[in-house]
Design a protein around this motif. Structure first.
Motif, short mmCIF file in Angstrom:
data_model
loop_
_atom_site.label_atom_id
_atom_site.label_comp_id
_atom_site.label_asym_id
_atom_site.label_seq_id
_atom_site.Cartn_x
_atom_site.Cartn_y
_atom_site.Cartn_z
N SER A 33 0.80 -1.23 0.00
CA SER A 33 0.00 0.00 0.00
C SER A 33 0.83 1.28 0.00
O SER A 33 0.55 2.18 -0.79
CB SER A 33 -0.97 0.00 1.18
OG SER A 33 -1.94 -1.00 1.00
N PRO A 34 1.84 1.41 0.87
CA PRO A 34 2.62 2.65 0.84
C PRO A 34 3.32 2.88 -0.50
O PRO A 34 3.43 4.02 -0.96
CB PRO A 34 3.65 2.48 1.96
CG PRO A 34 3.13 1.40 2.82
CD PRO A 34 2.28 0.53 1.95
N ILE A 35 3.77 1.82 -1.13
CA ILE A 35 4.46 1.94 -2.41
C ILE A 35 3.50 2.44 -3.49
O ILE A 35 3.80 3.38 -4.23
CB ILE A 35 5.09 0.59 -2.82
CG1 ILE A 35 6.14 0.18 -1.80
CG2 ILE A 35 5.67 0.66 -4.23
CD1 ILE A 35 6.58 -1.27 -1.89
N VAL A 36 2.32 1.82 -3.55
CA VAL A 36 1.33 2.21 -4.56
C VAL A 36 0.85 3.64 -4.31
O VAL A 36 0.73 4.44 -5.24
CB VAL A 36 0.15 1.21 -4.57
CG1 VAL A 36 -0.98 1.69 -5.45
CG2 VAL A 36 0.63 -0.16 -5.03
N ALA A 37 0.57 3.97 -3.05
CA ALA A 37 0.11 5.32 -2.71
C ALA A 37 1.18 6.36 -3.07
O ALA A 37 0.87 7.43 -3.61
CB ALA A 37 -0.26 5.41 -1.24
N ASN A 38 2.43 6.05 -2.78
CA ASN A 38 3.52 6.97 -3.08
C ASN A 38 3.68 7.17 -4.58
O ASN A 38 3.89 8.29 -5.05
CB ASN A 38 4.82 6.47 -2.45
CG ASN A 38 5.84 7.57 -2.32
OD1 ASN A 38 5.51 8.71 -1.99
ND2 ASN A 38 7.09 7.23 -2.58
N LEU A 39 3.59 6.09 -5.35
CA LEU A 39 3.67 6.21 -6.81
C LEU A 39 2.54 7.06 -7.36
O LEU A 39 2.74 7.91 -8.24
CB LEU A 39 3.66 4.82 -7.46
CG LEU A 39 4.92 3.98 -7.27
CD1 LEU A 39 4.69 2.56 -7.75
CD2 LEU A 39 6.11 4.62 -7.98
N TYR A 40 1.34 6.85 -6.83
CA TYR A 40 0.18 7.63 -7.29
C TYR A 40 0.37 9.11 -6.96
O TYR A 40 0.17 9.98 -7.80
CB TYR A 40 -1.11 7.10 -6.66
CG TYR A 40 -2.32 7.84 -7.17
CD1 TYR A 40 -2.91 7.49 -8.37
CD2 TYR A 40 -2.86 8.91 -6.46
CE1 TYR A 40 -4.00 8.18 -8.86
CE2 TYR A 40 -3.94 9.62 -6.94
CZ TYR A 40 -4.51 9.24 -8.14
OH TYR A 40 -5.59 9.93 -8.63
N MET A 41 0.77 9.39 -5.70
CA MET A 41 0.95 10.77 -5.29
C MET A 41 2.08 11.45 -6.07
O MET A 41 1.98 12.63 -6.41
CB MET A 41 1.24 10.85 -3.79
CG MET A 41 0.04 10.60 -2.92
SD MET A 41 -1.32 11.76 -3.19
CE MET A 41 -0.58 13.30 -2.65
N GLU A 42 3.14 10.71 -6.37
CA GLU A 42 4.25 11.28 -7.14
C GLU A 42 3.79 11.69 -8.53
O GLU A 42 4.10 12.77 -9.02
CB GLU A 42 5.40 10.30 -7.23
CG GLU A 42 6.64 10.89 -7.85
CD GLU A 42 7.83 9.95 -7.77
OE1 GLU A 42 8.58 9.90 -8.75
OE2 GLU A 42 8.01 9.29 -6.73
N ASP A 43 3.00 10.83 -9.16
CA ASP A 43 2.48 11.14 -10.49
C ASP A 43 1.53 12.33 -10.42
O ASP A 43 1.59 13.25 -11.25
CB ASP A 43 1.78 9.92 -11.08
CG ASP A 43 1.25 10.19 -12.48
OD1 ASP A 43 2.07 10.43 -13.39
OD2 ASP A 43 0.01 10.18 -12.65
N LEU A 44 0.67 12.33 -9.41
CA LEU A 44 -0.30 13.41 -9.25
C LEU A 44 0.40 14.76 -9.02
O LEU A 44 0.07 15.76 -9.65
CB LEU A 44 -1.23 13.10 -8.07
CG LEU A 44 -2.35 14.09 -7.81
CD1 LEU A 44 -3.44 13.94 -8.87
CD2 LEU A 44 -2.95 13.86 -6.43
N GLU A 45 1.41 14.78 -8.15
CA GLU A 45 2.08 16.04 -7.86
C GLU A 45 2.89 16.52 -9.06
O GLU A 45 2.95 17.74 -9.31
CB GLU A 45 2.95 15.94 -6.61
CG GLU A 45 4.22 15.18 -6.76
CD GLU A 45 4.97 15.01 -5.43
OE1 GLU A 45 4.54 15.53 -4.39
OE2 GLU A 45 6.00 14.33 -5.46
#
Length: 154
Positions: A33-45
């Motif tokens: 979960s932290p990996i997927v959430a971080n990847l999503y947030m990185e793309d979003l930002e």
């Protein structure tokens, strides 16, 4: 990829004796979960920053999980916040913002204080809702997680 998709879309949990399937997001406590959430947030930002107009583009941007510290031109906080909220097409990510008050702003467990000479200092900060409880030792978390909390606090 199929295994990852399976793990992310078949999350079940028990609450009040009732079995539920999680429909949105990743499972809390799952190692992925932290990996997927971080990847999503990185793309979003990255999308948000790259598409921001010059007058609202942050001069400084640091993120830890879902907490962001940004330095922006005075008066552009609300406009930048609205822009950030327009990027996630699912409508499930909602950014909020705070501005400096009394030359300070909280970020994570610190308060960043801006001094008159232009330097900054940091002090330990606890929210009013802080309970001094971190992880119940009787919980089902692995012992290493429980010991990690103690070591971190020490």
């Amino acid at each position: 990829m199929e295994l990852l998709e399976f793990g992310l879309t078949t999350t079940y949990f028990m609450f009040g004796g009732q079995l539920y399937q999680q429909k949105l997001g990743t499972a809390m406590g799952s190692p992925v979960s932290p990996i997927v959430a971080n990847l999503y947030m990185e793309d979003l930002e990255q999308t948000a920053i790259n598409t921001a107009s010059e007058h609202i583009k942050p001069r400084f941007w640091k993120r830890y999980v879902d907490d962001i510290l940004a330095v922006v031109t005075k008066g552009s906080t609300r406009i930048l916040n609205d822009h950030l909220n327009s990027i996630d097409m699912s409508g499930n990510i909602q950014f909020t913002s705070e501005e400096m008050e009394n030359n300070s702003i909280p970020f994570l467990d610190t308060k960043i204080v801006s001094r008159e000479d232009g330097t900054i200092k940091t002090v330990v900060y606890r929210k009013k809702t802080h309970t001094n409880q971190y992880l119940n030792f009787q919980s089902h978390h692995p012992l290493t997680h429980k010991l990690g909390v103690v070591c971190t606090l020490a």
